[in-house]
Design a protein around this motif. Sequence first.
Motif, PDB file in Angstrom:
ATOM      1  N   LYS A  85       7.090  -0.705  40.461  1.00 27.17           N
ATOM      2  CA  LYS A  85       7.033  -0.803  41.920  1.00 27.17           C
ATOM      3  C   LYS A  85       6.742   0.560  42.552  1.00 27.17           C
ATOM      4  CE  LYS A  85       9.740  -4.975  42.631  1.00 27.17           C
ATOM      5  NZ  LYS A  85       9.652  -5.456  41.240  1.00 27.17           N
ATOM      6  N   THR A  86       5.701   1.203  42.021  1.00 25.07           N
ATOM      7  CA  THR A  86       5.353   2.559  42.433  1.00 25.07           C
ATOM      8  C   THR A  86       3.869   2.625  42.797  1.00 25.07           C
ATOM      9  OG1 THR A  86       7.045   3.505  40.996  1.00 25.07           O
ATOM     10  CG2 THR A  86       5.288   4.982  41.696  1.00 25.07           C
ATOM     11  N   ILE A  87       3.554   3.420  43.804  1.00 25.18           N
ATOM     12  CA  ILE A  87       2.175   3.715  44.185  1.00 25.18           C
ATOM     13  C   ILE A  87       1.942   5.212  43.975  1.00 25.18           C
ATOM     14  CG2 ILE A  87       0.474   3.741  46.046  1.00 25.18           C
ATOM     15  CD1 ILE A  87       1.177   0.938  45.217  1.00 25.18           C
ATOM     16  N   HIS A  88       0.839   5.557  43.300  1.00 29.19           N
ATOM     17  CA  HIS A  88       0.485   6.956  43.063  1.00 29.19           C
ATOM     18  C   HIS A  88      -0.753   7.307  43.897  1.00 29.19           C
ATOM     19  CE1 HIS A  88       3.244   7.183  39.638  1.00 29.19           C
ATOM     20  NE2 HIS A  88       2.761   6.013  39.249  1.00 29.19           N
ATOM     21  N   LEU A  89      -0.710   8.449  44.564  1.00 27.23           N
ATOM     22  CA  LEU A  89      -1.823   8.955  45.377  1.00 27.23           C
ATOM     23  C   LEU A  89      -2.260  10.295  44.792  1.00 27.23           C
ATOM     24  CD1 LEU A  89      -0.232   8.318  48.892  1.00 27.23           C
ATOM     25  CD2 LEU A  89      -1.588   6.732  47.536  1.00 27.23           C
ATOM     26  N   LEU A  90      -3.573  10.435  44.555  1.00 27.16           N
ATOM     27  CA  LEU A  90      -4.079  11.648  43.922  1.00 27.16           C
ATOM     28  C   LEU A  90      -5.309  12.177  44.653  1.00 27.16           C
ATOM     29  CD1 LEU A  90      -3.878  10.469  40.198  1.00 27.16           C
ATOM     30  CD2 LEU A  90      -2.376  12.151  41.298  1.00 27.16           C
ATOM     31  N   PRO A  91      -5.374  13.509  44.882  1.00 27.35           N
ATOM     32  CA  PRO A  91      -6.577  14.095  45.474  1.00 27.35           C
ATOM     33  C   PRO A  91      -7.681  14.196  44.431  1.00 27.35           C
ATOM     34  CG  PRO A  91      -5.028  15.827  44.937  1.00 27.35           C
ATOM     35  CD  PRO A  91      -4.343  14.528  44.609  1.00 27.35           C
ATOM     36  N   GLU A  92      -8.898  14.477  44.891  1.00 34.54           N
ATOM     37  CA  GLU A  92     -10.041  14.553  43.973  1.00 34.54           C
ATOM     38  C   GLU A  92      -9.888  15.648  42.926  1.00 34.54           C
ATOM     39  OE1 GLU A  92     -13.182  14.975  46.860  1.00 34.54           O
ATOM     40  OE2 GLU A  92     -13.738  12.857  46.659  1.00 34.54           O
ATOM     41  N   ASP A  93      -9.282  16.788  43.295  1.00 36.30           N
ATOM     42  CA  ASP A  93      -9.163  17.897  42.344  1.00 36.30           C
ATOM     43  C   ASP A  93      -7.912  17.801  41.462  1.00 36.30           C
ATOM     44  OD1 ASP A  93      -7.095  18.589  44.045  1.00 36.30           O
ATOM     45  OD2 ASP A  93      -8.094  20.354  44.880  1.00 36.30           O
ATOM     46  N   LEU A  94      -7.069  16.780  41.698  1.00 38.79           N
ATOM     47  CA  LEU A  94      -5.876  16.532  40.880  1.00 38.79           C
ATOM     48  C   LEU A  94      -4.906  17.711  40.849  1.00 38.79           C
ATOM     49  CD1 LEU A  94      -7.530  14.726  37.820  1.00 38.79           C
ATOM     50  CD2 LEU A  94      -6.589  13.701  39.905  1.00 38.79           C
ATOM     51  N   ARG A  95      -4.922  18.521  41.900  1.00 41.90           N
ATOM     52  CA  ARG A  95      -4.031  19.683  41.941  1.00 41.90           C
ATOM     53  C   ARG A  95      -2.666  19.351  42.543  1.00 41.90           C
ATOM     54  NH1 ARG A  95      -7.831  24.905  43.612  1.00 41.90           N
ATOM     55  NH2 ARG A  95      -9.070  24.921  41.673  1.00 41.90           N
ATOM     56  N   ALA A  96      -2.493  18.127  42.969  1.00 42.09           N
ATOM     57  CA  ALA A  96      -1.218  17.688  43.533  1.00 42.09           C
ATOM     58  C   ALA A  96      -1.111  16.191  43.302  1.00 42.09           C
ATOM     59  CB  ALA A  96      -1.143  18.025  45.025  1.00 42.09           C
ATOM     60  N   GLY A  97       0.009  15.648  43.654  1.00 41.99           N
ATOM     61  CA  GLY A  97       0.185  14.208  43.554  1.00 41.99           C
ATOM     62  C   GLY A  97       1.305  13.759  44.465  1.00 41.99           C
ATOM     63  N   ILE A  98       1.147  12.568  45.031  1.00 46.05           N
ATOM     64  CA  ILE A  98       2.201  11.945  45.827  1.00 46.05           C
ATOM     65  C   ILE A  98       2.450  10.568  45.240  1.00 46.05           C
ATOM     66  CG2 ILE A  98       2.905  11.068  48.092  1.00 46.05           C
ATOM     67  CD1 ILE A  98       1.021  13.106  49.374  1.00 46.05           C
ATOM     68  N   SER A  99       3.692  10.214  45.093  1.00 46.22           N
ATOM     69  CA  SER A  99       4.034   8.860  44.680  1.00 46.22           C
ATOM     70  C   SER A  99       5.129   8.336  45.587  1.00 46.22           C
ATOM     71  CB  SER A  99       4.508   8.825  43.221  1.00 46.22           C
ATOM     72  OG  SER A  99       5.700   9.564  43.073  1.00 46.22           O
ATOM     73  N   PHE A 100       5.174   7.020  45.739  1.00 46.44           N
ATOM     74  CA  PHE A 100       6.347   6.440  46.382  1.00 46.44           C
ATOM     75  C   PHE A 100       6.770   5.203  45.603  1.00 46.44           C
ATOM     76  CE2 PHE A 100       2.935   4.478  48.952  1.00 46.44           C
ATOM     77  CZ  PHE A 100       3.300   3.132  48.967  1.00 46.44           C
ATOM     78  N   LYS A 101       8.080   5.029  45.520  1.00 47.23           N
ATOM     79  CA  LYS A 101       8.680   3.989  44.695  1.00 47.23           C
ATOM     80  C   LYS A 101       9.628   3.150  45.533  1.00 47.23           C
ATOM     81  CE  LYS A 101      11.682   3.420  40.616  1.00 47.23           C
ATOM     82  NZ  LYS A 101      10.823   2.458  39.901  1.00 47.23           N
TER      83      LYS A 101
END
Length: 217
Positions: A85-101
């Motif tokens: 039950k998690t959504i992952h958000l990633l920028p094009e350069d993959l230098r960061a990440g956001i997830s919410f659960k």
Amino acid sequence: MDHYPGQLDPMKRLYLCARALLGLAALAFFVAPALAVADDFRLFTETVRGAEQGVMTNYVLITEGQRFVFVPPPKWSVRPEAENKTIHLLPEDLRAGISFKITLEQNTAQPELKSQELRQEILERYPNAAITNEFKCYTSGAAGIVFDVRRLVEQKTLVSSRIAFVAFGGGRVEFELTANAERIADYHFVFGALLSSFRIVPAATKSAISGQAGGLK
């Protein structure tokens, strides 16, 4: 963090600005095919036509009788993980990440967010981490608690996370932004904007949802 009379904290200012922009959106919208489908986890997009800002794409997650609506950062990919039950958000350069659960409770009451318990939970997850800051955050309709966390990864890389907890009737949502400690500040604005766009409302019936957003198995 110190507060002074007459000042809004930065997260609340960002929330109020984003809410004002979202209020301009028209009622008509287009629902796209589902991006993820499971028995209790469905993600799809809807396109909203606004009066001034043109077309805006919302992402909608339906799970456990709740509808979670959010706007990801521009050009970030959205990757669902139904099992957790998690959504992952990633920028094009993959230098960061956001997830919410999404975490569900045993009953439909809104759980109380207790700072000390959340701190302990974070430190159990990241045993050698340091919590450097704590303050309030705001979604579109709810307040939560944010913690800034720093830790060493593989004994050589200093990583920072900004972890936000927001409660709703029947559970809570946990958001986590992670990036290299030197770059984390570059992503604070997009993290705040994601929170400000986030709405929680009761979902429609399963039959109505299926009619709107049939999708991929």
